[in-house]
Write an enzyme that holds these catalytic residues in place. Structure first.
Site, PDB file in Angstrom:
ATOM      1  N   THR A 140       0.954  -1.227   0.045  1.00 24.85           N
ATOM      2  CA  THR A 140       0.183   0.005  -0.033  1.00 24.85           C
ATOM      3  C   THR A 140       0.900   1.294  -0.262  1.00 24.85           C
ATOM      4  OG1 THR A 140      -1.627  -1.309   1.131  1.00 24.85           O
ATOM      5  CG2 THR A 140      -1.863   1.191   1.204  1.00 24.85           C
ATOM      6  N   HIS A 189       1.868   1.783  -3.535  1.00 31.89           N
ATOM      7  CA  HIS A 189       0.730   2.498  -4.310  1.00 31.89           C
ATOM      8  C   HIS A 189       0.640   3.909  -3.926  1.00 31.89           C
ATOM      9  CE1 HIS A 189      -0.841  -1.090  -5.853  1.00 31.89           C
ATOM     10  NE2 HIS A 189      -1.065  -1.529  -4.467  1.00 31.89           N
TER      11      HIS A 189
HETATM   12 ZN   LIG Z   1      -0.240  -3.121   4.911  1.00 34.91          ZN
END
Ligand SMILES: [Zn+2]
Ligand SMILES: NC(=O)c1ccc[n+]([C@@H]2O[C@H](COP(=O)([O-])OP(=O)(O)OC[C@H]3O[C@@H](n4cnc5c(N)ncnc54)[C@H](O)[C@@H]3O)[C@@H](O)[C@H]2O)c1
Ligand SMILES: [Zn+2]
Length: 343
Positions: free
Chosen positions: A40, A43
C-alpha cells in the site's frame, strides 16, 4: 521530529520536519522502534488512481510499526507507559452494525493509519489505544513491526482447517510467505506454493514451503494431482493473479476451501461456479484482520516460537533511506523492508 510524508498530490514521498504529535483522549503516543513497508505504501508512493482518490496531502504515511508507549491520553485504562505495542492499521467506529456484530474488520466507517489519518513512518505516532496491540517483549521489533501484514496471513490461513491438511498458497509476496510459515507452524501436513519470481520462491523455501512451483514453466495441476490425487484441502490465493484463482478452483478437493486475500486488477473474474457448487467448496473472501481474534491467534503463534519469519526480512535500513526502500519494493527485489528509527 522527522516523518515520511506525501506532501503533494503527485508521485513520491519526502522527509518533513513536523512537531511531535500530542497525545489526546483515548489515544496513546508511541516512540517508534521499527516499521515496515507495505504494498500500500508503494501505491501511495506511485500515486496510483486509488491513492489519488483517497489521500489528502499532507499525510504522514506508514501503517505497519511497533514501539513503546511513552504517554497515554485521558480515559485510557488498558495501556500503560512502557508497553511494547504494534499497530493495527484499521481504525474502526465501534458502533456500526458490523462492529456491533463482532465483524469490525468490515466496519463501514474504517479509517486507515497512514492513509486517512497520519501514520507511523516517524519517530513518534499517536494512535487510538485499541490499535496499539500489546506484543510479547521476546518478539524482535524487526518482526513485531509487520504484524498488520502477518495478521492478513493468519486471518486467511485460520479461516479454514490447517492441521493435518495439504495446503497450497499461491503468490509468494511477503503475505504469501507469512502464510506458508503460519500453515507449517499450525501443523499442516504439506504446504505447497506458487511463485513466478525465483527471488521470492527462494524465500518461500526458507520459510518452510515443501515445494514451490513456477506456473510459467511447470505443470502445477499435473504435479499436484500426482502428489495428491484426491486434491488439495485448502488453497490460500495471495497472488491477485487470475491464473492462480483458476488453479485454486482446479486443484481444491471436493469439500475443501479456497480463501481469497489477493486483490485482482479487474473486479470481474471468471470462475467455474457449478464445479465449485457440486464440489461443495467453501470460498472465503478475506479482508484485514479479525478484531481482535486474529491478533490473539497471532500472539499465540509468536509466543509459541514456531513461526519462521526471519527470511522474509530481506532489508533493514534507517527510515531516512526511504527512497532506496521504495525503489527496492518497486523492483520486487525485497521481502519485507524494515525501517529502524535510532537517532
Ligand atoms: Zn499493509
Ligand atoms: N484483502 C486484504 O485485506 C489484503 C490486504 C493486504 C494485501 N492484499 C493483497 O494480497 C496480495 C498479497 O499481498 P503482498 O503484499 O504479498 O503482495 P505482492 O504483490 O508482494 O505479492 C504477490 C506475489 O504474487 C506473485 N505472482 C504474480 N503472478 C503470479 C502467478 N501467475 N503465479 C504465482 N505467483 C504470482 C508475485 O510475483 C508476487 O510475489 C496482493 O494481491 C495484495 O493486494 C489484500
Ligand atoms: Zn464500525
Amino acid at each position: 521530529m522527522k516523518a515520511i510524508a506525501k506532501t503533494r498530490p503527485e508521485p513520491g514521498v519526502e522527509i518533513i520536519e513536523v512537531p511531535e504529535p500530542a497525545v489526546r483522549a483515548g489515544h496513546v503516543k508511541i516512540k517508534l522502534e521499527a516499521a515496515s513497508v507495505c504494498g500500500t505504501d508503494l501505491h501511495i508512493y506511485n500515486w496510483d488512481a486509488w491513492s489519488a482518490s483517497r489521500i489528502k496531502p499532507p499525510r504522514i504515511i506508514g501503517h505497519e510499526f511497533c514501539g513503546t508507549i511513552v504517554e497515554v491520553g485521558d480515559g485510557v485504562t488498558e495501556r500503560s507507559v512502557g508497553d511494547f505495542v504494534a499497530s493495527e492499521s484499521h481504525i474502526v467506529c465501534g458502533h456500526c452494525l458490523q462492529c456491533r456484530m463482532g465483524q469490525a474488520h468490515v466496519c463501514v466507517n474504517t479509517q486507515i493509519l497512514g492513509v486517512d489519518v497520519d501514520g507511523g513512518f516517524a519517530s513518534h505516532a499517536v494512535i487510538p489505544w485499541e490499535n496499539a496491540r500489546p506484543t510479547p517483549k521476546t518478539v524482535s521489533p524487526l518482526i513485531a513491526a509487520f504484524q498488520d501484514a502477518l495478521g492478513n496471513a493468519v486471518h486467511t490461513a485460520y479461516s479454514g482447517p490447517i492441521e493435518g491438511c495439504n495446503i497450497l498458497v499461491t503468490g509468494m509476496g511477503p503475505i504469501g510467505q507469512f502464510a506458508v510459515s503460519v500453515c507449517k507452524a499450525a501443523g499442516a501436513n504439506a504446504v505447497y506454493a506458487t511463485e513466478i519470481s525465483e527471488y521470492r520462491a527462494d524465500i518461500a523455501r526458507q520459510v518452510g514451503a515443501d515445494r514451490v512451483f513456477n506456473p510459467t514453466s511447470e505443470d502445477v495441476v499435473g504435479e499436484l494431482n500426482r502428489l495428491h490425487p484426491g486434491g488439495i484441502d485448502g488453497v490460500l490465493e495471495m497472488s491477485g493473479h487470475p491464473s492462480q484463482l483458476s488453479l485454486a478452483c482446479n486443484v481444491v478437493r471436493p469439500g475443501g476451501r479456497i480463501s481469497l486475500l489477493g486483490v485482482y486488477a479487474n473486479n470481474e473474474q471468471s470462475i467455474p461456479v457449478n464445479d465449485l457448487i457440486f464440489k461443495g467448496i467453501d470460498i472465503h473472501a478475506i479482508v484485514g484482520r479479525r478484531l481482535w481474534d486474529t491478533w490473539d491467534q497471532m500472539s499465540a503463534l509468536l509466543e509459541g516460537g514456531k513461526l519462521m519469519l526471519e527470511p522474509v526480512v530481506t532489508h533493514v535500513m534507517h527510515f531516512t533511506q526511504f527512497q532506496e526502500a521504495m525503489e527496492l519494493m518497486k523492483a520486487g527485489k525485497a521481502g519485507k523492508v524494515v525501517f529502524t528509527f535510532e537517532e
